[in-house]
Design a protein around this motif. Structure first.
Motif, PDB file in Angstrom:
ATOM      1  N   THR A  12       0.735  -1.479   0.149  1.00  0.00           N
ATOM      2  CA  THR A  12       0.339   0.244   0.306  1.00  0.00           C
ATOM      3  C   THR A  12       0.972   1.586   0.348  1.00  0.00           C
ATOM      4  N   ARG A  13       2.224   1.227   0.872  1.00  0.00           N
ATOM      5  CA  ARG A  13       2.752   2.471   0.880  1.00  0.00           C
ATOM      6  C   ARG A  13       3.610   2.396  -0.390  1.00  0.00           C
ATOM      7  N   THR A  14       4.086   1.267  -0.859  1.00  0.00           N
ATOM      8  CA  THR A  14       4.599   1.417  -2.105  1.00  0.00           C
ATOM      9  C   THR A  14       3.961   2.151  -3.304  1.00  0.00           C
ATOM     10  N   LEU A  18       4.082   5.699  -5.274  1.00  0.00           N
ATOM     11  CA  LEU A  18       4.297   6.043  -6.481  1.00  0.00           C
ATOM     12  C   LEU A  18       3.331   6.875  -7.298  1.00  0.00           C
ATOM     13  N   GLY A  19       2.417   7.335  -6.202  1.00  0.00           N
ATOM     14  CA  GLY A  19       1.573   8.437  -7.054  1.00  0.00           C
ATOM     15  C   GLY A  19      -0.225   7.962  -7.418  1.00  0.00           C
ATOM     16  N   GLU A  78      12.912  -0.752  -6.123  1.00  0.00           N
ATOM     17  CA  GLU A  78      13.520   0.802  -5.088  1.00  0.00           C
ATOM     18  C   GLU A  78      12.924   1.208  -4.457  1.00  0.00           C
ATOM     19  N   VAL A  79      11.901   1.207  -4.815  1.00  0.00           N
ATOM     20  CA  VAL A  79       9.649   1.900  -3.418  1.00  0.00           C
ATOM     21  C   VAL A  79       9.830   1.322  -2.782  1.00  0.00           C
ATOM     22  N   SER A  84       9.317  -1.310   2.572  1.00  0.00           N
ATOM     23  CA  SER A  84       9.468  -2.468   3.286  1.00  0.00           C
ATOM     24  C   SER A  84      10.124  -1.879   4.897  1.00  0.00           C
ATOM     25  N   LEU A  85      11.654  -0.721   4.463  1.00  0.00           N
ATOM     26  CA  LEU A  85      12.080  -0.175   5.611  1.00  0.00           C
ATOM     27  C   LEU A  85      11.186   0.888   6.268  1.00  0.00           C
ATOM     28  N   LEU A  86       9.964   1.239   5.941  1.00  0.00           N
ATOM     29  CA  LEU A  86       9.394   3.202   6.839  1.00  0.00           C
ATOM     30  C   LEU A  86       8.633   1.462   7.134  1.00  0.00           C
TER      31      LEU A  86
END
Length: 394
Positions: A12-14, A18-19, A78-79, A84-86
């Protein structure tokens, strides 16, 4: 792409980074996502599964990841890694933006460095006010500010005007004192989420004060009255270079691991925009706050004329009618639970109340933000008032 370790919150965050955004759904089983910019879209719509107990949930989730990877290639990978880190580290995200002409990706070194300093100052001011509200801190509350900043990260630059992204750990806690017993009730540890939330509260307070203050005003009562909400000299001093001469904005996005909420596009995100006119007001309010003398440790005695205790406010406050430097003043005093109970007893017994703490002068009275000692006096409030002096303590 295997869905063995797929996390819907990360996916979801990805999509958001990505807009993409949600445009509806079907009951509580599916959500429809589309790109925000239709003219540059590379797909019409993506179907995101919501029903985790559905037999095809994992397959549909995997289909979303595969399709996005097909559309974006290495950019998606990359995103996805950053998202994943966030989520894993539970970072809240703070974007500080300034409309600087940086065509071809160039920006003057001093302007960029000024933005970094402003961002650091804003975060430090929020950390300090999360433990103690004060008009001007000077060296006070440096422990929590330094501890918090040491665990923050600078995120990847985004496409826009010049943007500084700060990643603040929401789940970690930070020390408010180096003294023995730090982490106790007297010296609590403050979570990163509390600090980020305090940042939002203080920025909203500045925004409200700006809206209430005319550009030509010579008084800054609206800022003064919001010190309790986190407005301080340090915050204004950090906002001033950011807002001087350019459009600017600060966006705070809270990390939210509630997958259902994220999928439905309900992640907490708030933006505060500032104009060059706001920058003029902030600069003048900063100069006014800068004139505030440092708090003085005093002992005062007076009558309790007001009591405030709120379930939503961890601090308890009283108003004390006393003489400060020989003049009648109303002093607001912040108390601990035990101190507030003592104030209740003094008020009920109609007796004078004494307080020891650092007194900070405000436009409308004084404030003791943290009482060190309190005591119920033997003198009744109805008795002739003795000449209690304001006693500086050294």
């Amino acid at each position: 792409m295997s869905n063995k370790h797929m996390d819907p919150a990360v996916l979801t965050r990805t999509l958001e980074r990505l807009g993409w955004h949600t445009v509806g759904g079907f009951r509580d089983t599916l959500a429809y996502w589309e790109p925000l910019s239709r003219e540059h879209s590379r797909a019409e719509r993506i179907v995101f599964p919501l029903a985790t107990d559905a037999p095809d949930y994992d397959d549909l989730l995997d289909d979303v990841a595969v399709r996005m990877h097909t559309l974006y290639g290495s950019e998606f990978a990359e995103v996805f890694s950053l998202a994943s880190l966030l989520v894993e580290r539970q970072f809240d995200e703070v974007d500080v933006k300034r409309q600087i002409d940086n065509r071809a990706g160039l920006i003057k070194w001093l302007s960029g460095n000024e933005m970094v300093d402003s961002t650091q100052g804003i975060l430090a001011a929020a950390a300090k006010s999360s433990n103690l509200t004060r008009k001007r801190y000077a060296r006070a509350q440096s422990v929590i500010a330094e501890d918090f900043l040491s665990q923050c990260y600078m995120g990847q630059t985004k496409i826009s005007s010049y943007v500084i992204t700060a990643l603040t750990p929401s789940a970690q806690t930070f020390a408010t004192s180096k003294a023995v017993g730090a982490g106790s009730k007297k010296h609590p540890r403050i979570s990163g989420r509390e600090i980020t939330a305090r940042l939002v509260t203080s920025l909203q307070a500045v925004r409200d004060a700006l809206d209430e203050t005319p550009t030509t005003s010579e008084t800054f009562d609206a800022f003064d009255e919001r010190v309790i909400e986190g407005v301080s000299f340090e915050l204004l001093a950090s906002l001033q270079p950011l807002t001087s001469g350019d459009e600017s904005a600060i966006t705070v996005e809270f990390n939210n691991n509630d997958q259902q909420t994220l999928v439905q596009g309900e992640a907490r995100r708030v933006e505060f925009a500032f104009t060059p006119e706001d920058g003029v007001k902030i600069g003048r309010a900063r100069a006014y706050f800068e004139e505030t003398p440092e708090p003085t440790l005093v002992s005062i005695v007076g009558e309790i004329t007001g009591l405030k205790n709120s379930e939503s406010d961890p601090e308890h406050r009283i108003t004390l009618s006393a003489r400060v430097h020989g003049k009648p003043r109303t002093v607001t005093v912040h108390l601990s639970d035990e101190q507030y109970d003592e104030a209740l007893r003094a008020h009920g017994a109609k007796r004078m109340f004494s307080v020891v703490g650092e007194l900070e002068e405000r436009t409308r009275g004084g404030v003791i933000a943290q009482a060190e000692r309190v005591q119920t006096e033997e003198t009744l409030v109805s008795a002739p008032l003795p000449d209690y002096p304001t006693t500086p303590l050294f």
